[in-house]
Design a protein around this motif. Structure first.
Motif, PDB file in Angstrom:
ATOM      1  N   PRO A  59      43.255  35.207  39.840  1.00  0.00           N
ATOM      2  CA  PRO A  59      42.008  35.812  39.355  1.00  0.00           C
ATOM      3  C   PRO A  59      40.780  34.917  39.505  1.00  0.00           C
ATOM      4  N   GLU A  60      40.956  33.605  39.418  1.00  0.00           N
ATOM      5  CA  GLU A  60      39.800  32.708  39.511  1.00  0.00           C
ATOM      6  C   GLU A  60      39.066  32.873  40.830  1.00  0.00           C
ATOM      7  N   ASN A  61      39.817  33.085  41.885  1.00  0.00           N
ATOM      8  CA  ASN A  61      39.193  33.258  43.198  1.00  0.00           C
ATOM      9  C   ASN A  61      38.945  34.725  43.540  1.00  0.00           C
ATOM     10  N   GLU A  62      39.920  35.579  43.265  1.00  0.00           N
ATOM     11  CA  GLU A  62      39.807  36.966  43.713  1.00  0.00           C
ATOM     12  C   GLU A  62      38.862  37.793  42.858  1.00  0.00           C
ATOM     13  N   PHE A  63      38.639  37.416  41.611  1.00  0.00           N
ATOM     14  CA  PHE A  63      37.699  38.153  40.772  1.00  0.00           C
ATOM     15  C   PHE A  63      36.278  37.587  40.850  1.00  0.00           C
ATOM     16  N   LYS A  64      36.146  36.431  41.477  1.00  0.00           N
ATOM     17  CA  LYS A  64      34.824  35.818  41.603  1.00  0.00           C
ATOM     18  C   LYS A  64      33.937  36.696  42.480  1.00  0.00           C
ATOM     19  N   GLY A  65      32.782  37.071  41.953  1.00  0.00           N
ATOM     20  CA  GLY A  65      31.852  37.899  42.721  1.00  0.00           C
ATOM     21  C   GLY A  65      32.303  39.325  42.915  1.00  0.00           C
ATOM     22  N   LEU A  66      33.202  39.806  42.039  1.00  0.00           N
ATOM     23  CA  LEU A  66      33.774  41.135  42.222  1.00  0.00           C
ATOM     24  C   LEU A  66      32.718  42.235  42.162  1.00  0.00           C
ATOM     25  N   VAL A  67      31.770  42.112  41.249  1.00  0.00           N
ATOM     26  CA  VAL A  67      30.726  43.134  41.120  1.00  0.00           C
ATOM     27  C   VAL A  67      29.898  43.211  42.404  1.00  0.00           C
ATOM     28  N   LEU A 102      40.082  47.865  46.465  1.00  0.00           N
ATOM     29  CA  LEU A 102      41.087  47.025  45.802  1.00  0.00           C
ATOM     30  C   LEU A 102      42.295  46.804  46.704  1.00  0.00           C
ATOM     31  N   ALA A 103      42.693  47.836  47.447  1.00  0.00           N
ATOM     32  CA  ALA A 103      43.824  47.701  48.367  1.00  0.00           C
ATOM     33  C   ALA A 103      43.507  46.698  49.474  1.00  0.00           C
ATOM     34  N   ARG A 104      42.287  46.734  49.983  1.00  0.00           N
ATOM     35  CA  ARG A 104      41.904  45.784  51.033  1.00  0.00           C
ATOM     36  C   ARG A 104      41.950  44.351  50.527  1.00  0.00           C
ATOM     37  N   LYS A 105      41.592  44.160  49.268  1.00  0.00           N
ATOM     38  CA  LYS A 105      41.608  42.812  48.681  1.00  0.00           C
ATOM     39  C   LYS A 105      42.996  42.388  48.212  1.00  0.00           C
ATOM     40  N   GLY A 106      43.938  43.309  48.232  1.00  0.00           N
ATOM     41  CA  GLY A 106      45.270  42.984  47.770  1.00  0.00           C
ATOM     42  C   GLY A 106      45.410  42.938  46.259  1.00  0.00           C
ATOM     43  N   LEU A 107      44.484  43.576  45.540  1.00  0.00           N
ATOM     44  CA  LEU A 107      44.559  43.631  44.084  1.00  0.00           C
ATOM     45  C   LEU A 107      45.419  44.812  43.659  1.00  0.00           C
ATOM     46  N   ARG A 108      46.176  44.631  42.598  1.00  0.00           N
ATOM     47  CA  ARG A 108      47.122  45.649  42.141  1.00  0.00           C
ATOM     48  C   ARG A 108      46.487  46.486  41.045  1.00  0.00           C
ATOM     49  N   VAL A 109      46.692  47.780  41.111  1.00  0.00           N
ATOM     50  CA  VAL A 109      46.171  48.682  40.087  1.00  0.00           C
ATOM     51  C   VAL A 109      47.251  48.903  39.029  1.00  0.00           C
ATOM     52  N   MET A 110      46.925  48.557  37.797  1.00  0.00           N
ATOM     53  CA  MET A 110      47.838  48.744  36.671  1.00  0.00           C
ATOM     54  C   MET A 110      47.754  50.166  36.117  1.00  0.00           C
TER      55      MET A 110
END
Length: 299
Positions: A59-67, A102-110
């Protein structure tokens, strides 16, 4: 083995305490399954908005600048970060674009929906509750699960609750024998699966049934005919909460009802700290019997 809990509040005065009460219930069930845990909280949603709960292993890297990244993808979003999870609030017409991002970034949807937020991770319930500050959350109802993995690996995605439809999720104690056949049927209907867990198949089955026009009670009744194995399901939807056990009902379960709430626990000790439990109507849910509650409706 696993431990499951659920709490449906009838008294609005208790809504600020939902996270606190549900957390205590789940932590009490720790020794029924200490490898991973999760909680779904249903709260008030904003009109025309949808919340998507996403998870990252970094999360430290992948959520950085998410908005800002979402904005570049054409999605206006408000983002709330909680440890490894991000709650992304968007306009309801932006769901498809957000999921694709989210799929492109490899983030998982809960999970996703107008009112639900789902938090789950590997670890003890007390640690999962603390890392997501569940005790501070309010809401109308919620369900939780602490897992002992027997059917699939100990992973975040393998933890419960499983959500395969908007504002819908399921926790399960037991094992299904026909889940692989049912999975193939559901895949042909367009359902997608992220784990080999039989509980994800159960969740998808209910999503499919409700998409066909059934309410929660009717979908749970159909599950008694179509699902083989032994199981106790506790299910959350936007409007309510349902419970069903298989015809043998070999997994333990207890329920309690007062003027303030309806509660479920794998064991009575999960309920002992609820307010007014000493005067509650307490019973063991009957085998092959559907119980469900929503706003003003019960069966």
């Amino acid at each position: 083995m696993c431990g499951i809990v659920g709490l449906f509040l009838k008294d609005k005065a208790l809504e600020p305490r939902l996270g606190e009460l549900l957390s205590d219930m789940l932590i009490t069930m720790t020794d029924r399954g200490p490898d991973s845990a999760g909680i779904a909280i249903y709260g008030a949603g904003a009109p025309g908005k949808v919340k998507i709960t996403a998870q990252s292993a970094d999360p430290e890297n992948e959520f950085k600048g998410l908005v800002a990244e979402l904005e570049l993808a054409g999605v206006a979003a408000d983002v709330t970060l909680k440890s490894t999870h991000a709650v992304i609030e968007i306009a309801e017409d932006a769901v498809a674009d957000t999921r694709a991002f989210l799929a492109r970034k490899g983030l998982r949807v809960m999970g996703a929906g107008e009112s639900v937020e789902i938090y789950k991770e590997v670890g003890l319930p007390k640690d999962v509750v603390a890392r997501f500050d569940i005790r501070a959350m309010g809401g109308t109802h919620g369900i939780g699960h602490t897992r002992m993995a027997t059917e699939s690996a100990v992973t975040t995605l393998g933890a419960h609750p499983f959500s395969t439809g908007a504002d819908q999720c399921l926790v399960h104690n037991g094992s299904l024998s026909n889940h692989n056949n049912l999975r193939r049927v559901l895949v042909k209907q367009g359902m997608k699966f992220e784990t080999q867990n039989d509980s994800e198949v159960a969740a998808a089955y209910l999503t499919s049934e409700m998409a066909g026009g059934k309410d929660l009670g009717q979908a749970l009744t159909s599950a008694l005919d179509d699902l083989d194995g032994f199981f106790t399901f506790v299910v959350g939807t936007k409007d309510g909460f349902g419970v069903v056990r298989d015809p043998i009902a070999c997994k333990p379960a207890v329920m309690a009802e007062t003027d303030q709430y309806i509660a479920f626990g794998s064991e009575y000790r999960a309920l002992v700290n609820l307010p007014g439990i000493e005067t509650a109507r307490v019973w063991e849910p009957e085998p092959a019997t559907v119980y469900f509650w929503d706003h003003g409706k019960a069966a």
